[in-house]
Scaffold this motif. Structure first.
Motif, short mmCIF file in Angstrom:
data_model
loop_
_atom_site.label_atom_id
_atom_site.label_comp_id
_atom_site.label_asym_id
_atom_site.label_seq_id
_atom_site.Cartn_x
_atom_site.Cartn_y
_atom_site.Cartn_z
N LEU A 1 0.74 -1.18 -0.12
CA LEU A 1 -0.11 -0.17 -0.15
C LEU A 1 0.78 1.25 0.25
CD1 LEU A 1 -2.02 -0.82 2.87
CD2 LEU A 1 -2.93 -0.88 0.50
N ASP A 2 0.78 2.13 -0.50
CA ASP A 2 1.49 3.62 -0.46
C ASP A 2 1.24 3.96 1.01
OD1 ASP A 2 -1.13 4.52 -0.47
OD2 ASP A 2 -0.33 5.60 -3.09
N ALA A 3 1.62 5.51 0.91
CA ALA A 3 1.35 6.17 3.14
C ALA A 3 0.61 5.83 2.76
CB ALA A 3 2.85 6.56 2.72
N ALA A 4 -0.64 6.99 2.16
CA ALA A 4 -1.33 7.71 2.24
C ALA A 4 -2.85 7.41 2.14
CB ALA A 4 -1.75 8.47 0.91
N ASP A 5 -2.77 5.96 1.63
CA ASP A 5 -3.81 5.06 1.93
C ASP A 5 -4.19 3.81 2.50
OD1 ASP A 5 -4.13 5.08 -1.11
OD2 ASP A 5 -3.82 3.76 -2.06
N ALA A 6 -2.42 3.48 3.38
CA ALA A 6 -2.27 2.96 4.52
C ALA A 6 -2.76 3.78 5.55
CB ALA A 6 -0.82 2.74 5.04
N LEU A 7 -2.62 4.65 5.86
CA LEU A 7 -2.93 6.24 6.63
C LEU A 7 -4.65 6.06 6.89
CD1 LEU A 7 -0.32 8.66 6.57
CD2 LEU A 7 -0.37 6.99 8.65
N GLU A 8 -5.19 6.24 6.10
CA GLU A 8 -7.19 6.61 5.03
C GLU A 8 -7.37 5.36 5.95
OE1 GLU A 8 -9.49 8.09 3.35
OE2 GLU A 8 -8.00 8.78 2.91
N LEU A 9 -7.11 3.63 5.34
CA LEU A 9 -7.56 2.49 6.22
C LEU A 9 -7.11 2.84 7.82
CD1 LEU A 9 -8.56 -0.56 5.69
CD2 LEU A 9 -6.91 -0.94 4.69
N ILE A 10 -5.86 3.15 9.01
CA ILE A 10 -6.12 2.96 9.56
C ILE A 10 -6.84 3.68 10.37
CG2 ILE A 10 -4.49 3.92 11.73
CD1 ILE A 10 -2.19 3.06 9.52
N GLU A 11 -7.28 5.71 9.63
CA GLU A 11 -8.19 6.56 10.15
C GLU A 11 -9.40 5.24 10.52
OE1 GLU A 11 -7.22 10.03 8.02
OE2 GLU A 11 -5.40 10.24 9.46
N ILE A 12 -9.88 4.85 9.28
CA ILE A 12 -11.36 4.38 8.99
C ILE A 12 -10.96 2.58 10.21
CG2 ILE A 12 -12.87 2.94 7.43
CD1 ILE A 12 -11.23 4.07 5.53
N LEU A 13 -10.61 1.92 10.09
CA LEU A 13 -10.72 1.65 11.04
C LEU A 13 -10.48 2.30 12.84
CD1 LEU A 13 -7.95 -1.41 9.93
CD2 LEU A 13 -10.17 -1.76 9.23
N GLN A 14 -9.41 2.88 13.08
CA GLN A 14 -10.29 3.48 14.33
C GLN A 14 -11.24 3.84 14.29
OE1 GLN A 14 -6.05 5.96 14.13
NE2 GLN A 14 -5.36 4.53 14.51
N TYR A 15 -11.51 5.00 12.98
CA TYR A 15 -12.56 5.34 13.44
C TYR A 15 -14.36 4.40 13.61
CZ TYR A 15 -18.23 7.80 12.50
OH TYR A 15 -19.05 8.03 12.85
N ASP B 1 -9.53 -7.98 16.93
CA ASP B 1 -8.92 -8.35 15.20
C ASP B 1 -8.50 -7.20 13.97
OD1 ASP B 1 -9.10 -11.23 14.79
OD2 ASP B 1 -10.90 -11.09 13.97
N ILE B 2 -9.51 -5.66 14.99
CA ILE B 2 -9.48 -4.58 14.22
C ILE B 2 -7.75 -4.47 14.42
CG2 ILE B 2 -10.16 -1.98 14.08
CD1 ILE B 2 -12.71 -3.33 13.42
N GLU B 3 -7.42 -3.54 15.86
CA GLU B 3 -7.25 -3.18 16.51
C GLU B 3 -5.00 -4.21 15.84
OE1 GLU B 3 -5.69 -1.33 18.61
OE2 GLU B 3 -7.43 -0.05 19.46
N ARG B 4 -5.03 -5.41 15.32
CA ARG B 4 -4.12 -6.40 14.72
C ARG B 4 -3.79 -5.22 13.66
NH1 ARG B 4 -4.69 -10.34 11.65
NH2 ARG B 4 -6.68 -10.74 12.12
N LEU B 5 -5.00 -5.60 13.23
CA LEU B 5 -4.53 -5.55 11.29
C LEU B 5 -3.86 -3.51 11.44
CD1 LEU B 5 -5.17 -5.28 8.07
CD2 LEU B 5 -7.21 -4.13 9.16
N ILE B 6 -4.43 -3.15 12.34
CA ILE B 6 -4.00 -1.32 12.65
C ILE B 6 -2.43 -1.13 12.82
CG2 ILE B 6 -4.13 0.51 13.78
CD1 ILE B 6 -6.97 0.10 14.35
N ASN B 7 -1.77 -2.36 13.93
CA ASN B 7 -1.04 -2.42 14.47
C ASN B 7 -0.03 -3.03 12.90
OD1 ASN B 7 -1.38 -1.58 16.33
ND2 ASN B 7 -1.30 -4.00 17.82
N ARG B 8 -0.92 -3.97 11.95
CA ARG B 8 0.23 -4.70 11.06
C ARG B 8 0.18 -3.38 10.04
NH1 ARG B 8 -1.42 -10.99 9.24
NH2 ARG B 8 -0.03 -11.44 11.38
N LEU B 9 -0.54 -2.30 9.70
CA LEU B 9 -0.70 -1.18 8.64
C LEU B 9 0.77 -0.62 10.04
CD1 LEU B 9 -4.29 -0.94 8.16
CD2 LEU B 9 -2.35 -1.90 6.59
N GLN B 10 0.20 -0.36 10.95
CA GLN B 10 1.43 0.84 11.00
C GLN B 10 2.56 0.24 10.83
OE1 GLN B 10 -0.16 1.49 15.28
NE2 GLN B 10 -1.18 3.19 14.15
N LEU B 11 3.01 -0.80 11.45
CA LEU B 11 4.68 -1.65 11.15
C LEU B 11 4.86 -2.26 9.69
CD1 LEU B 11 4.32 -4.01 14.64
CD2 LEU B 11 5.84 -1.93 14.05
#
Length: 67
Positions: free
Chosen positions: A6-20, A52-62
């Motif tokens: 994923l490019d950085a912008a898409d990954a950050l947007e996905l993280i924000e959606i999951l956190q919301y 599962d959502i928290e795990r996905l967020i962590n994987r995206l961040q790393l």
């Protein structure tokens, strides 16, 4: 496991959606309305979904991201 770049912008947007989604899910869970919103969660509970959502967020961040 397959890897997806994923490019950085898409990954950050996905993280924000999951956190919301988590922030929205917590009040619903507090009012015991989860079954009406998500359906019967007999074997897969709200805590499982949240984990599962928290795990996905962590994987995206790393994950290594492309510019």
């Amino acid at each position: 496991m397959n890897h997806i770049a994923l490019d950085a912008a898409d990954a950050l947007e996905l993280i924000e959606i999951l956190q919301y989604f988590i922030e929205t899910l917590d009040p619903i869970a507090e009012h015991h309305a989860v079954a009406r919103v998500i359906g019967g969660l007999d074997t897969y509970g709200i805590s499982d979904l949240r984990a599962d959502i928290e795990r996905l967020i962590n994987r995206l961040q790393l994950s290594p991201l492309t510019p």
